[in-house]
Design a protein around this motif. Structure first.
Motif, short mmCIF file in Angstrom:
data_model
loop_
_atom_site.label_atom_id
_atom_site.label_comp_id
_atom_site.label_asym_id
_atom_site.label_seq_id
_atom_site.Cartn_x
_atom_site.Cartn_y
_atom_site.Cartn_z
N ASP A 56 125.34 -7.52 18.64
CA ASP A 56 124.38 -6.56 19.19
C ASP A 56 123.13 -6.41 18.34
O ASP A 56 122.21 -5.68 18.71
CB ASP A 56 125.04 -5.19 19.36
CG ASP A 56 126.20 -5.25 20.34
OD1 ASP A 56 126.09 -5.99 21.33
OD2 ASP A 56 127.21 -4.57 20.10
N ASN A 57 123.07 -7.10 17.18
CA ASN A 57 121.92 -6.97 16.31
C ASN A 57 121.26 -8.31 15.97
O ASN A 57 120.25 -8.33 15.28
CB ASN A 57 122.31 -6.24 15.02
CG ASN A 57 121.10 -5.77 14.24
OD1 ASN A 57 120.15 -5.25 14.81
ND2 ASN A 57 121.12 -5.97 12.94
N LEU A 58 121.83 -9.41 16.42
CA LEU A 58 121.27 -10.73 16.13
C LEU A 58 120.66 -11.35 17.38
O LEU A 58 121.27 -11.31 18.44
CB LEU A 58 122.34 -11.67 15.58
CG LEU A 58 122.80 -11.41 14.16
CD1 LEU A 58 124.02 -12.27 13.84
CD2 LEU A 58 121.69 -11.69 13.17
N ILE A 59 119.47 -11.91 17.22
CA ILE A 59 118.85 -12.67 18.31
C ILE A 59 118.22 -13.94 17.74
O ILE A 59 118.01 -14.06 16.54
CB ILE A 59 117.78 -11.86 19.10
CG1 ILE A 59 116.64 -11.42 18.20
CG2 ILE A 59 118.40 -10.70 19.82
CD1 ILE A 59 115.50 -10.78 18.96
N THR A 60 117.92 -14.87 18.63
CA THR A 60 117.27 -16.11 18.25
C THR A 60 115.77 -15.86 18.15
O THR A 60 115.17 -15.25 19.03
CB THR A 60 117.54 -17.20 19.31
OG1 THR A 60 118.95 -17.36 19.46
CG2 THR A 60 116.92 -18.52 18.91
N ALA A 61 115.18 -16.33 17.05
CA ALA A 61 113.74 -16.21 16.86
C ALA A 61 113.23 -17.47 16.18
O ALA A 61 113.94 -18.10 15.39
CB ALA A 61 113.40 -14.99 16.01
N HIS A 104 111.09 -23.30 21.67
CA HIS A 104 112.39 -23.93 21.51
C HIS A 104 112.53 -24.64 20.16
O HIS A 104 113.55 -25.25 19.89
CB HIS A 104 112.64 -24.94 22.63
CG HIS A 104 112.82 -24.31 23.97
ND1 HIS A 104 114.02 -23.77 24.39
CD2 HIS A 104 111.95 -24.10 24.99
CE1 HIS A 104 113.88 -23.28 25.61
NE2 HIS A 104 112.63 -23.46 25.99
N GLU A 105 111.50 -24.60 19.32
CA GLU A 105 111.52 -25.31 18.04
C GLU A 105 111.62 -24.34 16.87
O GLU A 105 111.24 -23.18 16.98
CB GLU A 105 110.24 -26.15 17.86
CG GLU A 105 110.02 -27.21 18.91
CD GLU A 105 109.28 -26.69 20.13
OE1 GLU A 105 108.48 -25.76 19.98
OE2 GLU A 105 109.54 -27.20 21.24
N ASP A 106 112.10 -24.85 15.74
CA ASP A 106 112.20 -24.10 14.47
C ASP A 106 112.92 -22.77 14.65
O ASP A 106 112.44 -21.72 14.21
CB ASP A 106 110.80 -23.85 13.88
CG ASP A 106 110.12 -25.11 13.45
OD1 ASP A 106 110.81 -26.03 12.99
OD2 ASP A 106 108.88 -25.18 13.56
N LEU A 107 114.08 -22.80 15.29
CA LEU A 107 114.80 -21.57 15.58
C LEU A 107 115.62 -21.10 14.39
O LEU A 107 116.16 -21.89 13.63
CB LEU A 107 115.70 -21.75 16.80
CG LEU A 107 114.99 -22.08 18.11
CD1 LEU A 107 116.00 -22.29 19.22
CD2 LEU A 107 114.00 -21.00 18.48
N THR A 108 115.71 -19.80 14.28
CA THR A 108 116.52 -19.15 13.26
C THR A 108 117.08 -17.87 13.86
O THR A 108 116.84 -17.57 15.02
CB THR A 108 115.67 -18.88 11.99
OG1 THR A 108 116.52 -18.36 10.97
CG2 THR A 108 114.55 -17.90 12.26
N LEU A 109 117.83 -17.13 13.07
CA LEU A 109 118.38 -15.86 13.55
C LEU A 109 117.57 -14.70 13.00
O LEU A 109 117.11 -14.74 11.86
CB LEU A 109 119.84 -15.72 13.11
CG LEU A 109 120.82 -16.73 13.68
CD1 LEU A 109 122.22 -16.46 13.16
CD2 LEU A 109 120.80 -16.74 15.19
N GLN A 121 113.37 -15.32 21.27
CA GLN A 121 113.40 -14.17 22.16
C GLN A 121 112.10 -13.36 22.13
O GLN A 121 111.94 -12.41 22.89
CB GLN A 121 114.59 -13.26 21.81
CG GLN A 121 115.93 -13.89 22.12
CD GLN A 121 116.07 -14.24 23.58
OE1 GLN A 121 116.13 -13.36 24.44
NE2 GLN A 121 116.08 -15.53 23.89
N TYR A 122 111.17 -13.76 21.25
CA TYR A 122 109.88 -13.08 21.19
C TYR A 122 108.76 -13.88 21.87
O TYR A 122 107.95 -13.33 22.59
CB TYR A 122 109.49 -12.80 19.74
CG TYR A 122 110.47 -11.90 19.02
CD1 TYR A 122 110.67 -10.58 19.44
CD2 TYR A 122 111.21 -12.36 17.94
CE1 TYR A 122 111.57 -9.75 18.79
CE2 TYR A 122 112.11 -11.54 17.29
CZ TYR A 122 112.29 -10.24 17.71
OH TYR A 122 113.19 -9.42 17.09
N CYS A 123 108.74 -15.22 21.66
CA CYS A 123 107.64 -16.02 22.22
C CYS A 123 108.11 -17.11 23.18
O CYS A 123 107.28 -17.69 23.88
CB CYS A 123 106.80 -16.63 21.10
SG CYS A 123 107.60 -17.98 20.21
N GLY A 124 109.40 -17.43 23.20
CA GLY A 124 109.92 -18.42 24.13
C GLY A 124 109.95 -19.85 23.61
O GLY A 124 110.38 -20.75 24.32
#
Length: 170
Positions: free
Chosen positions: A110-115, A90-95, A85-88
């Motif tokens: 409301d406090n978790l996003i994919t990064a 699709h690899e090495d994703l975490t929360l 959700q910061y750079c777009g």
């Protein structure tokens, strides 16, 4: 047979999704009725052809006290389109906790996003504003119907009348 079938409760409310063979079995055993069928596919046996279901309705009402979307890693990734959700990426994703846990941030929708790991490390123990990193979208808790409609993969056109957003009347 990777296609899915929408299961409706007796009152036509969306209950869940199942595979075509499971839906066919429910209809064949007279536990459900066929509401909508595929125009492109049929189910064939040695002797007969049967319509391929896309929507079925159960004959008995199933009482579910709470129809919420489970908070887990895969569902957050689905909500965020499997991208950082910061750079777009699709690899090495975490929360990532938008408000860090060390500062009282909760583990909720409301406090978790994919990064990605790089952005998550770069943000560290800061808020997105402090780190100068603006997320693409604000985290939110999807409703059950919205999750089925928007995040369950491919959605059949025949599902839309049962998954359409209902307008609130005030």
């Amino acid at each position: 047979m990777g296609r899915k079938v929408l299961i409706l409760n007796q009152d036509y409310s969306a209950l869940g999704i199942c595979s075509v063979p499971k839906a066919f079995l429910l209809v064949y055993l007279n536990k459900a009725e066929l509401v909508a069928q595929s125009e492109a596919f049929v189910l064939r046996t040695v002797d007969d052809e049967y319509p391929s279901p896309t929507v079925i309705r159960l004959h008995r009402y199933i009482h579910l006290p709470y129809k919420g979307v489970m908070l887990n890693r895969q569902n957050i990734f689905k909500r965020d389109g499997n991208r950082c959700q910061y750079c777009g990426k699709h690899e090495d994703l975490t929360l990532d906790h938008v408000m860090p846990k060390s500062r009282g941030g909760k583990t909720n929708w409301d406090n978790l996003i994919t990064a990605c790991k790089r952005c998550n490390s770069q943000k560290g123990d800061l808020t997105p504003e402090e780190a100068g990193m603006k997320p693409y979208q604000k985290p939110f808790k999807p409703s059950f119907l919205v999750f089925l409609r928007d995040f369950s993969g491919s959605v059949e056109e025949t599902w839309m009348p049962f998954l359409a957003k209902r307008e609130k009347l005030y």
